[in-house]
Write an enzyme that holds these catalytic residues in place. Sequence first.
Site, PDB file in Angstrom:
ATOM      1  N   ASN A  59     -14.062 -38.268 -37.449  1.00 20.39           N
ATOM      2  CA  ASN A  59     -13.097 -40.137 -37.583  1.00 20.39           C
ATOM      3  C   ASN A  59     -13.367 -39.711 -39.183  1.00 20.39           C
ATOM      4  O   ASN A  59     -13.737 -39.552 -40.734  1.00 20.39           O
ATOM      5  CB  ASN A  59     -14.756 -40.569 -37.413  1.00 20.39           C
ATOM      6  CG  ASN A  59     -14.727 -42.637 -38.143  1.00 20.39           C
ATOM      7  OD1 ASN A  59     -13.315 -42.131 -38.797  1.00 20.39           O
ATOM      8  ND2 ASN A  59     -15.313 -43.219 -38.168  1.00 20.39           N
ATOM      9  N   TRP A  60     -11.686 -39.580 -39.154  1.00 17.72           N
ATOM     10  CA  TRP A  60     -11.368 -39.743 -40.554  1.00 17.72           C
ATOM     11  C   TRP A  60     -11.334 -40.616 -41.223  1.00 17.72           C
ATOM     12  O   TRP A  60     -11.226 -40.344 -42.935  1.00 17.72           O
ATOM     13  CB  TRP A  60     -10.156 -38.534 -40.686  1.00 17.72           C
ATOM     14  CG  TRP A  60      -9.667 -37.288 -39.992  1.00 17.72           C
ATOM     15  CD1 TRP A  60     -10.957 -36.320 -39.861  1.00 17.72           C
ATOM     16  CD2 TRP A  60      -8.800 -36.594 -40.794  1.00 17.72           C
ATOM     17  NE1 TRP A  60     -10.660 -35.431 -40.261  1.00 17.72           N
ATOM     18  CE2 TRP A  60      -9.168 -34.998 -40.096  1.00 17.72           C
ATOM     19  CE3 TRP A  60      -7.285 -36.341 -40.790  1.00 17.72           C
ATOM     20  CZ2 TRP A  60      -7.933 -33.667 -40.463  1.00 17.72           C
ATOM     21  CZ3 TRP A  60      -6.664 -35.741 -40.956  1.00 17.72           C
ATOM     22  CH2 TRP A  60      -6.956 -33.909 -40.453  1.00 17.72           C
ATOM     23  N   LYS A  61     -11.834 -41.256 -41.345  1.00 13.74           N
ATOM     24  CA  LYS A  61     -11.524 -43.047 -41.812  1.00 13.74           C
ATOM     25  C   LYS A  61     -10.264 -43.071 -42.475  1.00 13.74           C
ATOM     26  O   LYS A  61      -9.535 -42.251 -41.916  1.00 13.74           O
ATOM     27  CB  LYS A  61     -12.912 -43.005 -42.319  1.00 13.74           C
ATOM     28  CG  LYS A  61     -13.943 -42.710 -41.753  1.00 13.74           C
ATOM     29  CD  LYS A  61     -15.042 -43.065 -42.556  1.00 13.74           C
ATOM     30  CE  LYS A  61     -16.356 -42.422 -41.635  1.00 13.74           C
ATOM     31  NZ  LYS A  61     -17.714 -43.016 -42.126  1.00 13.74           N
TER      32      LYS A  61
ATOM     33  N   HIS B 161     -16.532 -49.384 -33.893  1.00 11.65           N
ATOM     34  CA  HIS B 161     -16.850 -49.180 -35.201  1.00 11.65           C
ATOM     35  C   HIS B 161     -18.034 -49.907 -36.593  1.00 11.65           C
ATOM     36  O   HIS B 161     -17.196 -50.767 -36.785  1.00 11.65           O
ATOM     37  CB  HIS B 161     -16.073 -47.741 -36.180  1.00 11.65           C
ATOM     38  CG  HIS B 161     -16.762 -46.258 -36.774  1.00 11.65           C
ATOM     39  ND1 HIS B 161     -17.089 -47.367 -38.133  1.00 11.65           N
ATOM     40  CD2 HIS B 161     -17.608 -45.596 -36.534  1.00 11.65           C
ATOM     41  CE1 HIS B 161     -17.686 -45.538 -38.746  1.00 11.65           C
ATOM     42  NE2 HIS B 161     -17.888 -45.373 -38.004  1.00 11.65           N
TER      43      HIS B 161
ATOM     44  N   GLU C 176     -24.868 -44.797 -33.555  1.00 11.01           N
ATOM     45  CA  GLU C 176     -24.897 -44.559 -34.556  1.00 11.01           C
ATOM     46  C   GLU C 176     -25.733 -45.977 -35.172  1.00 11.01           C
ATOM     47  O   GLU C 176     -24.948 -46.787 -35.524  1.00 11.01           O
ATOM     48  CB  GLU C 176     -23.248 -44.876 -35.252  1.00 11.01           C
ATOM     49  CG  GLU C 176     -21.782 -44.148 -34.116  1.00 11.01           C
ATOM     50  CD  GLU C 176     -21.164 -43.786 -35.180  1.00 11.01           C
ATOM     51  OE1 GLU C 176     -21.086 -42.553 -35.812  1.00 11.01           O
ATOM     52  OE2 GLU C 176     -19.971 -44.594 -36.294  1.00 11.01           O
TER      53      GLU C 176
ATOM     54  N   GLY D 246     -22.596 -42.750 -43.675  1.00 11.13           N
ATOM     55  CA  GLY D 246     -22.172 -42.466 -44.474  1.00 11.13           C
ATOM     56  C   GLY D 246     -23.366 -42.149 -46.098  1.00 11.13           C
ATOM     57  O   GLY D 246     -23.339 -42.325 -46.693  1.00 11.13           O
TER      58      GLY D 246
ATOM     59  N   SER E  76     -24.704 -39.411 -40.472  1.00 13.23           N
ATOM     60  CA  SER E  76     -24.653 -38.129 -41.129  1.00 13.23           C
ATOM     61  C   SER E  76     -25.197 -36.546 -40.576  1.00 13.23           C
ATOM     62  O   SER E  76     -25.894 -36.527 -41.244  1.00 13.23           O
ATOM     63  CB  SER E  76     -25.365 -38.411 -42.201  1.00 13.23           C
ATOM     64  OG  SER E  76     -25.092 -40.009 -43.482  1.00 13.23           O
TER      65      SER E  76
ATOM     66  N   GLY F 227     -18.485 -38.144 -39.524  1.00  8.53           N
ATOM     67  CA  GLY F 227     -17.263 -38.911 -40.279  1.00  8.53           C
ATOM     68  C   GLY F 227     -17.274 -38.061 -41.423  1.00  8.53           C
ATOM     69  O   GLY F 227     -16.671 -36.915 -41.265  1.00  8.53           O
ATOM     70  N   GLY F 228     -17.632 -37.561 -42.585  1.00  8.35           N
ATOM     71  CA  GLY F 228     -17.353 -36.967 -43.915  1.00  8.35           C
ATOM     72  C   GLY F 228     -17.101 -35.437 -43.519  1.00  8.35           C
ATOM     73  O   GLY F 228     -16.699 -34.995 -44.304  1.00  8.35           O
TER      74      GLY F 228
HETATM   75  P1  PGA Z   1     -20.424 -40.086 -41.446  1.00  8.07           P
HETATM   76  O1  PGA Z   1     -19.697 -41.456 -40.906  1.00  8.07           O
HETATM   77  O2  PGA Z   1     -20.581 -39.153 -40.982  1.00  8.07           O
HETATM   78  O3  PGA Z   1     -19.932 -39.424 -42.820  1.00  8.07           O
HETATM   79  O4  PGA Z   1     -21.980 -40.685 -42.183  1.00  8.07           O
HETATM   80  C1  PGA Z   1     -19.477 -41.251 -39.073  1.00  8.07           C
HETATM   81  C2  PGA Z   1     -19.184 -42.297 -38.886  1.00  8.07           C
HETATM   82  O5  PGA Z   1     -18.422 -42.979 -39.260  1.00  8.07           O
HETATM   83  O6  PGA Z   1     -19.023 -42.135 -37.535  1.00  8.07           O
END
Ligand code: PGA
Length: 235
Positions: free
Chosen positions: A7-9, A85, A155, A161, A197, A218-219
């Site tokens: 997920n590149w956000k 999300h 999640e 994050g 995370s 995500g990250g």
């Molecule tokens: P993260 O994000 O891996 O940076 O915690 C997960 C997500 O938002 O799906």
Amino acid sequence: MKIIIGNWKMNGNAEMLDEMVSNLAAVNTENRVILCVPATLLRPGTGAVMIGAQNVSKYESGAHTGDISANLVSATGASVTLVGHSECREAQHDTNADVARRAELALNNDIMPIICVGETATERENGKIHEIIERGVRESIPHNATNGGFIIAYEPRWAIGTGITASGDEIANAHKIIRSILNEMGFDETPVLYGGSVTAINSAEIMKIDHVDGVLVGGASLKKDDFIPIITSIK
Ligand code: PGA
């Protein structure tokens, strides 16, 4: 086979996506890889990676400035979308019913929804994990869903994050609850992913937990040196 979703956000650009797609093409894996990118980067996927959106509107069309319908996402050639999300639930004040509506419209447009559910830190402190997950799953799945035609992502919001991952026991417990609800609803072929995370350090361990069919990242999905080791961390 596991499912690994990036997920590149609100990050990335066309050049980064070109590069990631070509790097993914060279990865030797049986796992399915999906990248959910900003709307302006949506395009058809390749053999190695499916491309998805990060949300779709709860409306079909009309006077909703700035919103993007499932139909418009479908027209880009993308074939997947996140819905519910936690960052979208928060920003758009979505209820589970809103999330179900978004997922319904995605399915109507041949877009596979990845429905996210998870408790906040306060809900966790108040012992509400089971209730939030159960309602999240039951109420966010649309009436037109089919067995295996969508994905659930668990999640925990406090783990997104933050660098804090849920413990193995917490993940096992949540996934057991979700699996049994899905089975009872007739969705025994629907994959259940963990997100929050996830990194190359913890991904293999997480994906070995019972009823964890993959991860939502995500990250660590933004750079190939972080993302590809997650994909290859498990068969
Ligand atoms: P993260 O994000 O891996 O940076 O915690 C997960 C997500 O938002 O799906």
